[in-house]
Design a protein around this motif. Structure first.
Motif, mmCIF file in Angstrom:
data_model
loop_
_atom_site.group_PDB
_atom_site.id
_atom_site.type_symbol
_atom_site.label_atom_id
_atom_site.label_comp_id
_atom_site.label_asym_id
_atom_site.label_seq_id
_atom_site.Cartn_x
_atom_site.Cartn_y
_atom_site.Cartn_z
ATOM 1 N N UNK A 123 0.768 -1.307 -0.113
ATOM 2 C CA UNK A 123 0.106 0.030 -0.071
ATOM 3 C C UNK A 123 0.892 1.255 -0.046
ATOM 4 N N UNK A 124 0.410 2.283 -0.936
ATOM 5 C CA UNK A 124 1.044 3.432 -0.918
ATOM 6 C C UNK A 124 0.532 4.528 -0.245
ATOM 7 N N UNK A 125 1.517 5.136 0.697
ATOM 8 C CA UNK A 125 1.093 6.510 1.431
ATOM 9 C C UNK A 125 -0.060 6.451 2.395
ATOM 10 N N UNK A 126 -1.014 7.519 2.113
ATOM 11 C CA UNK A 126 -2.044 7.551 3.001
ATOM 12 C C UNK A 126 -3.210 6.771 2.526
ATOM 13 N N UNK A 127 -3.125 5.766 1.751
ATOM 14 C CA UNK A 127 -4.128 4.544 1.768
ATOM 15 C C UNK A 127 -3.948 3.468 2.748
ATOM 16 N N UNK A 128 -3.126 3.790 3.509
ATOM 17 C CA UNK A 128 -2.913 2.833 4.766
ATOM 18 C C UNK A 128 -4.333 2.609 5.393
ATOM 19 N N UNK A 129 -5.019 3.475 5.466
ATOM 20 C CA UNK A 129 -6.502 3.033 6.110
ATOM 21 C C UNK A 129 -7.206 2.126 5.535
ATOM 22 N N UNK A 130 -6.957 2.111 3.921
ATOM 23 C CA UNK A 130 -7.736 1.116 3.356
ATOM 24 C C UNK A 130 -7.354 -0.225 3.490
ATOM 25 N N UNK A 131 -6.034 -0.268 3.479
ATOM 26 C CA UNK A 131 -5.253 -1.630 3.841
ATOM 27 C C UNK A 131 -5.656 -2.243 5.309
ATOM 28 N N UNK A 132 -5.853 -1.053 6.268
ATOM 29 C CA UNK A 132 -6.457 -1.473 7.546
ATOM 30 C C UNK A 132 -7.523 -2.053 7.745
ATOM 31 N N UNK A 133 -8.396 -1.489 6.799
ATOM 32 C CA UNK A 133 -9.795 -1.889 6.949
ATOM 33 C C UNK A 133 -10.187 -3.152 6.238
ATOM 34 N N UNK A 134 -9.189 -3.299 5.249
ATOM 35 C CA UNK A 134 -9.314 -4.820 4.455
ATOM 36 C C UNK A 134 -8.900 -5.528 5.356
ATOM 37 N N UNK A 135 -7.789 -5.508 6.128
ATOM 38 C CA UNK A 135 -7.235 -6.578 7.117
ATOM 39 C C UNK A 135 -8.434 -6.920 7.929
ATOM 40 N N UNK A 136 -9.117 -6.124 8.633
ATOM 41 C CA UNK A 136 -10.223 -6.340 9.608
ATOM 42 C C UNK A 136 -11.457 -6.663 8.868
ATOM 43 N N UNK A 137 -11.509 -6.839 7.701
ATOM 44 C CA UNK A 137 -12.671 -7.419 7.118
ATOM 45 C C UNK A 137 -12.192 -8.990 6.785
ATOM 46 N N UNK A 138 -11.027 -9.366 7.059
ATOM 47 C CA UNK A 138 -10.658 -10.884 6.789
ATOM 48 C C UNK A 138 -11.386 -11.920 7.573
ATOM 49 N N UNK A 139 -11.718 -12.990 7.092
ATOM 50 C CA UNK A 139 -12.394 -14.196 7.813
ATOM 51 C C UNK A 139 -11.269 -15.143 7.657
ATOM 52 N N UNK A 140 -11.288 -16.237 8.185
ATOM 53 C CA UNK A 140 -10.367 -17.411 8.164
ATOM 54 C C UNK A 140 -10.772 -18.266 6.909
ATOM 55 N N UNK A 141 -9.764 -18.451 5.911
ATOM 56 C CA UNK A 141 -8.452 -18.156 6.111
ATOM 57 C C UNK A 141 -8.174 -16.796 5.512
ATOM 58 N N UNK A 142 -7.296 -16.369 6.389
ATOM 59 C CA UNK A 142 -6.690 -15.085 5.932
ATOM 60 C C UNK A 142 -6.140 -14.754 4.611
ATOM 61 N N UNK A 143 -6.539 -13.845 3.696
ATOM 62 C CA UNK A 143 -6.105 -13.763 2.415
ATOM 63 C C UNK A 143 -5.027 -12.724 2.620
ATOM 64 N N UNK A 144 -4.807 -12.113 3.470
ATOM 65 C CA UNK A 144 -3.567 -11.103 3.630
ATOM 66 C C UNK A 144 -2.545 -11.765 4.265
ATOM 67 N N UNK A 145 -1.114 -12.109 3.631
ATOM 68 C CA UNK A 145 -0.244 -13.000 4.239
ATOM 69 C C UNK A 145 1.024 -12.024 4.956
ATOM 70 N N UNK A 146 1.105 -10.852 4.342
ATOM 71 C CA UNK A 146 2.211 -9.960 4.490
ATOM 72 C C UNK A 146 1.728 -8.612 4.086
#
Length: 307
Positions: free
Chosen positions: A112-135
């Motif tokens: 994720x570039x720059x101030x789009x970090x909140x979008x990445x954080x929100x996407x991580x919070x939406x993950x169910x199992x199995x988590x599709x964000x590894x790194x």
């Protein structure tokens, strides 16, 4: 060894009632040799879209890497639909979550570039199992103060209403002029003014040609991304790389932190974080492509797991 990838064509998927665009890069090796796919989140700004990442994608394969790359346009940008709405990080995160579940369907490294970090954080919070964000890789993230001190909802709404007006439309016409884009990029984005070249400016001018692209930009300027994300950052369980420019700067009018302070703030908060400082300012994947590519590759190799 130089690795090639087929020139990506624009592909589309549907999310809700919207048509969303993305590019898929597939390295020219057998699929059983593919590494973890990269999912790229481009920045929001006048004329910005997935094309921000093209220089990085070329460099990635020129250096022999075998990760497929998914490079989507967020709603309101590039070739995705541009509805006249106020976009929030949760909106774009829901789009990416759908993209992960229905198109990619396998674990990724999210970059994720720059101030789009909140979008990445929100996407991580939406993950169910199995988590599709590894790194997770944070390129030029904002100062921690901007990520933890929310802008009041009333102020956000007032700013949006001011921008979402004939006055705002006129401002956008001014802001997409090459002279303004060159001046802003030199003052706020690049450490090396010589890299604010015709390739960069042409990309922005073409990307801003559709006036409907202003709604995503105005949503960003209204500060809908300015919330308190400290707990969300502290809850990241994935290995996380923070890449900071040695001349990084902040959009905040408050006292400027140093790149070292900014990096330390993130590493203090991240449970599984590591940080690297490279030459450049606030658009490292574009300005410092070679260094950024090498840094991400080292992180990938260190944290690689069998798929």
């Amino acid at each position: 060894m130089t690795q090639t990838a087929a020139t990506p064509s624009t592909q589309f998927y549907n999310w809700k009632n919207y048509r969303c665009a993305y590019e898929y890069y597939s390295p020219d090796v057998p699929k059983d040799r593919h590494s973890t796919p990269l999912l790229l989140i481009h920045p929001i700004g006048v004329g910005l879209s997935r094309r921000f990442w093209h220089r990085f994608c070329d460099a990635w394969y020129e250096n022999g890497h075998t990760n497929p790359i998914y490079n989507p346009d967020l709603l309101g940008c590039g070739e995705s639909d541009m509805p006249h709405i106020a976009y929030t990080p949760a909106d774009w995160a829901a789009q990416l979550q759908h993209f992960l579940q229905t198109v990619i369907q396998k674990p990724v490294t999210l970059v994720v570039q720059g101030a789009l970090l909140p979008v990445a954080l929100e996407t991580i919070q939406m993950q169910a199992q199995p988590n599709l964000i590894q790194k997770l890789v944070l390129a030029s993230p904002p100062a921690m103060a901007l990520m933890t001190q929310p802008t009041g909802k009333r102020k956000q709404k007032l700013t949006w209403n001011l921008l979402d007006s004939p006055l705002g439309a006129a401002f956008y016409l001014y802001a997409r002029r090459p002279q303004f884009l060159s001046s802003f990029s030199t003052r706020q984005l690049f450490a090396n003014a010589d890299l604010v070249d015709n390739q960069w400016l042409d990309m922005l001018v073409k990307g801003a040609a559709n006036p409907a692209s202003r709604h995503a930009v105005f949503s960003f300027l209204a500060g809908f991304w300015r919330q308190n994300y400290r707990e969300a950052i502290a809850a990241i369980n994935q290995p996380t790389l923070v890449v900071m420019g040695d001349r990084s700067s902040s959009i905040s009018r408050d006292k400027q932190d140093t790149p070292e302070q900014r990096l330390a703030d993130y590493l203090k908060c991240l449970p599984h974080g590591e940080g690297v400082k490279i030459a450049g300012r606030n658009v490292l994947p574009y300005e410092s492509t070679s260094d950024f590519t090498a840094t991400l590759a080292a992180f990938e190799n260190k944290n690689s797991t069998s798929m």
